[in-house]
Design a protein around this motif. Structure first.
Motif, PDB file in Angstrom:
ATOM      1  N   TYR A  82       0.818  -1.207   0.000  1.00 52.04           N
ATOM      2  CA  TYR A  82       0.000   0.000   0.000  1.00 52.04           C
ATOM      3  C   TYR A  82       0.849   1.252   0.000  1.00 52.04           C
ATOM      4  O   TYR A  82       1.986   1.258   0.461  1.00 52.04           O
ATOM      5  CB  TYR A  82      -0.908   0.010   1.234  1.00 52.04           C
ATOM      6  CG  TYR A  82      -1.911  -1.105   1.224  1.00 52.04           C
ATOM      7  CD1 TYR A  82      -3.134  -0.948   0.593  1.00 52.04           C
ATOM      8  CD2 TYR A  82      -1.638  -2.320   1.836  1.00 52.04           C
ATOM      9  CE1 TYR A  82      -4.062  -1.971   0.559  1.00 52.04           C
ATOM     10  CE2 TYR A  82      -2.566  -3.356   1.810  1.00 52.04           C
ATOM     11  CZ  TYR A  82      -3.776  -3.170   1.169  1.00 52.04           C
ATOM     12  OH  TYR A  82      -4.690  -4.179   1.132  1.00 52.04           O
ATOM     13  N   VAL A  83       0.242   2.326  -0.467  1.00 62.40           N
ATOM     14  CA  VAL A  83       0.853   3.642  -0.389  1.00 62.40           C
ATOM     15  C   VAL A  83       0.719   4.158   1.047  1.00 62.40           C
ATOM     16  O   VAL A  83       1.657   4.711   1.608  1.00 62.40           O
ATOM     17  CB  VAL A  83       0.170   4.598  -1.390  1.00 62.40           C
ATOM     18  CG1 VAL A  83       0.651   6.022  -1.206  1.00 62.40           C
ATOM     19  CG2 VAL A  83       0.393   4.119  -2.820  1.00 62.40           C
ATOM     20  N   HIS A  84      -0.456   3.918   1.647  1.00 57.83           N
ATOM     21  CA  HIS A  84      -0.718   4.357   3.024  1.00 57.83           C
ATOM     22  C   HIS A  84      -1.877   3.533   3.583  1.00 57.83           C
ATOM     23  O   HIS A  84      -2.871   3.337   2.891  1.00 57.83           O
ATOM     24  CB  HIS A  84      -1.082   5.845   3.043  1.00 57.83           C
ATOM     25  CG  HIS A  84      -1.059   6.456   4.399  1.00 57.83           C
ATOM     26  ND1 HIS A  84       0.018   7.172   4.872  1.00 57.83           N
ATOM     27  CD2 HIS A  84      -1.965   6.461   5.401  1.00 57.83           C
ATOM     28  CE1 HIS A  84      -0.232   7.592   6.098  1.00 57.83           C
ATOM     29  NE2 HIS A  84      -1.431   7.176   6.439  1.00 57.83           N
ATOM     30  N   VAL A  85      -1.730   3.069   4.817  1.00 52.95           N
ATOM     31  CA  VAL A  85      -2.819   2.364   5.502  1.00 52.95           C
ATOM     32  C   VAL A  85      -2.979   2.970   6.891  1.00 52.95           C
ATOM     33  O   VAL A  85      -2.016   3.084   7.643  1.00 52.95           O
ATOM     34  CB  VAL A  85      -2.552   0.850   5.633  1.00 52.95           C
ATOM     35  CG1 VAL A  85      -3.639   0.167   6.446  1.00 52.95           C
ATOM     36  CG2 VAL A  85      -2.443   0.191   4.265  1.00 52.95           C
ATOM     37  N   TYR A  86      -4.220   3.347   7.204  1.00 52.23           N
ATOM     38  CA  TYR A  86      -4.577   3.840   8.545  1.00 52.23           C
ATOM     39  C   TYR A  86      -5.444   2.757   9.169  1.00 52.23           C
ATOM     40  O   TYR A  86      -6.481   2.375   8.618  1.00 52.23           O
ATOM     41  CB  TYR A  86      -5.343   5.156   8.411  1.00 52.23           C
ATOM     42  CG  TYR A  86      -5.927   5.676   9.702  1.00 52.23           C
ATOM     43  CD1 TYR A  86      -5.184   6.485  10.546  1.00 52.23           C
ATOM     44  CD2 TYR A  86      -7.234   5.354  10.065  1.00 52.23           C
ATOM     45  CE1 TYR A  86      -5.724   6.976  11.734  1.00 52.23           C
ATOM     46  CE2 TYR A  86      -7.778   5.836  11.249  1.00 52.23           C
ATOM     47  CZ  TYR A  86      -7.018   6.640  12.070  1.00 52.23           C
ATOM     48  OH  TYR A  86      -7.559   7.110  13.250  1.00 52.23           O
ATOM     49  N   ARG A  87      -5.004   2.227  10.305  1.00 50.63           N
ATOM     50  CA  ARG A  87      -5.740   1.152  10.974  1.00 50.63           C
ATOM     51  C   ARG A  87      -5.513   1.266  12.477  1.00 50.63           C
ATOM     52  O   ARG A  87      -4.407   1.585  12.909  1.00 50.63           O
ATOM     53  CB  ARG A  87      -5.230  -0.202  10.457  1.00 50.63           C
ATOM     54  CG  ARG A  87      -5.938  -1.402  11.032  1.00 50.63           C
ATOM     55  CD  ARG A  87      -5.422  -2.708  10.448  1.00 50.63           C
ATOM     56  NE  ARG A  87      -5.836  -2.804   9.055  1.00 50.63           N
ATOM     57  CZ  ARG A  87      -5.069  -3.242   8.062  1.00 50.63           C
ATOM     58  NH1 ARG A  87      -3.836  -3.625   8.293  1.00 50.63           N
ATOM     59  NH2 ARG A  87      -5.525  -3.298   6.832  1.00 50.63           N
ATOM     60  N   GLY A  89      -6.385   3.478  14.541  1.00 48.50           N
ATOM     61  CA  GLY A  89      -6.072   4.814  15.014  1.00 48.50           C
ATOM     62  C   GLY A  89      -4.692   5.330  14.667  1.00 48.50           C
ATOM     63  O   GLY A  89      -4.266   6.360  15.183  1.00 48.50           O
ATOM     64  N   ARG A  90      -3.966   4.618  13.788  1.00 50.08           N
ATOM     65  CA  ARG A  90      -2.624   5.088  13.426  1.00 50.08           C
ATOM     66  C   ARG A  90      -2.213   4.509  12.076  1.00 50.08           C
ATOM     67  O   ARG A  90      -2.838   3.595  11.563  1.00 50.08           O
ATOM     68  CB  ARG A  90      -1.602   4.716  14.493  1.00 50.08           C
ATOM     69  CG  ARG A  90      -1.490   3.224  14.734  1.00 50.08           C
ATOM     70  CD  ARG A  90      -0.589   2.958  15.945  1.00 50.08           C
ATOM     71  NE  ARG A  90      -0.801   1.634  16.455  1.00 50.08           N
ATOM     72  CZ  ARG A  90      -0.227   0.537  15.977  1.00 50.08           C
ATOM     73  NH1 ARG A  90       0.618   0.611  14.977  1.00 50.08           N
ATOM     74  NH2 ARG A  90      -0.476  -0.631  16.500  1.00 50.08           N
ATOM     75  N   GLU A  91      -1.132   5.062  11.533  1.00 50.22           N
ATOM     76  CA  GLU A  91      -0.607   4.540  10.275  1.00 50.22           C
ATOM     77  C   GLU A  91       0.007   3.167  10.506  1.00 50.22           C
ATOM     78  O   GLU A  91       0.711   2.937  11.484  1.00 50.22           O
ATOM     79  CB  GLU A  91       0.459   5.489   9.703  1.00 50.22           C
ATOM     80  CG  GLU A  91       1.014   5.002   8.382  1.00 50.22           C
ATOM     81  CD  GLU A  91       2.084   5.900   7.780  1.00 50.22           C
ATOM     82  OE1 GLU A  91       2.511   5.614   6.660  1.00 50.22           O
ATOM     83  OE2 GLU A  91       2.492   6.881   8.442  1.00 50.22           O
ATOM     84  N   ASN A  92      -0.270   2.240   9.591  1.00 51.77           N
ATOM     85  CA  ASN A  92       0.289   0.903   9.654  1.00 51.77           C
ATOM     86  C   ASN A  92       1.399   0.816   8.607  1.00 51.77           C
ATOM     87  O   ASN A  92       1.144   0.965   7.415  1.00 51.77           O
ATOM     88  CB  ASN A  92      -0.814  -0.122   9.366  1.00 51.77           C
ATOM     89  CG  ASN A  92      -0.336  -1.540   9.472  1.00 51.77           C
ATOM     90  OD1 ASN A  92       0.694  -1.893   8.928  1.00 51.77           O
ATOM     91  ND2 ASN A  92      -1.104  -2.363  10.158  1.00 51.77           N
ATOM     92  N   LEU A  93       2.622   0.577   9.048  1.00 53.50           N
ATOM     93  CA  LEU A  93       3.772   0.574   8.144  1.00 53.50           C
ATOM     94  C   LEU A  93       4.121  -0.808   7.599  1.00 53.50           C
ATOM     95  O   LEU A  93       4.951  -0.919   6.686  1.00 53.50           O
ATOM     96  CB  LEU A  93       5.000   1.151   8.861  1.00 53.50           C
ATOM     97  CG  LEU A  93       4.863   2.588   9.358  1.00 53.50           C
ATOM     98  CD1 LEU A  93       6.072   2.989  10.185  1.00 53.50           C
ATOM     99  CD2 LEU A  93       4.669   3.537   8.196  1.00 53.50           C
ATOM    100  N   ASP A  94       3.498  -1.849   8.119  1.00 53.13           N
ATOM    101  CA  ASP A  94       3.881  -3.219   7.765  1.00 53.13           C
ATOM    102  C   ASP A  94       3.759  -3.543   6.280  1.00 53.13           C
ATOM    103  O   ASP A  94       4.550  -4.309   5.753  1.00 53.13           O
ATOM    104  CB  ASP A  94       3.057  -4.240   8.558  1.00 53.13           C
ATOM    105  CG  ASP A  94       3.387  -4.218  10.032  1.00 53.13           C
ATOM    106  OD1 ASP A  94       4.482  -3.734  10.390  1.00 53.13           O
ATOM    107  OD2 ASP A  94       2.542  -4.674  10.830  1.00 53.13           O
TER     108      ASP A  94
END
Length: 159
Positions: A82-87, A89-94
């Motif tokens: 992904y370009v960006h994932v919010y999960r 309550g925060r950004e998920n970098l995995d």
């Protein structure tokens, strides 16, 4: 003589069955820009995406991806990140694409009003293409939108 003892129960049953079978009016829909977003290399851009009517998505997952990216067919374990994932309550970098690390953000203070726009800093020609904003668990028939980003080296912003 008619017995109206069960009238309130019957009325409630009719109302509930109607509510179950009738589509919800005002159901939130994910809406992105119909016009392409054009930027020069090095610019910061905002890919606009929001819910209409406004809907609080702070507790939902918001995914931004590039739907035209495909996994490497020679690598059985590869996946499209992904370009960006919010999960949660925060950004998920995995599962974030390496090339977007430190360059994307949501306006988390505006999630409460349904603004899920993505900011990308220092865009490069490789950032050009289609982006999908998607809310997987949104109770709606329109959970996603596609936004086109064009990175044009000849583009000059007007003030």
């Amino acid at each position: 003589m008619l017995d109206f003892t069960f009238l309130p129960l019957w009325t409630l049953t009719i109302c509930l069955s109607t509510a179950v079978w009738t589509p919800l009016k005002g159901q939130p829909r994910v809406i992105g820009s119909l016009q392409p977003i054009i930027a020069a290399p090095g610019d910061d851009v905002i890919l606009p995406c929001h819910l209409d009517p406004a809907y609080n998505v702070e507790d939902l997952t918001v995914e931004w991806s590039k739907p035209d990216l495909k996994p490497d067919p020679s690598d059985r374990l590869s996946r499209v990140d992904y370009v960006h994932v919010y999960r949660d309550g925060r950004e998920n970098l995995d599962m974030k694409l390496q090339s977007y690390f430190g360059r994307t953000m949501l306006f988390t203070d505006k999630l409460k009003r349904g603004n899920i726009s993505l900011k990308i800093t220092n865009v490069t020609p490789a950032d050009g293409g289609r982006y999908k904003c998607f809310i997987p668990k949104l109770n709606s028939q329109v959970k996603e939108s596609i936004i086109l980003l064009i990175v044009d080296p000849n583009f000059v912003k007007s003030s």
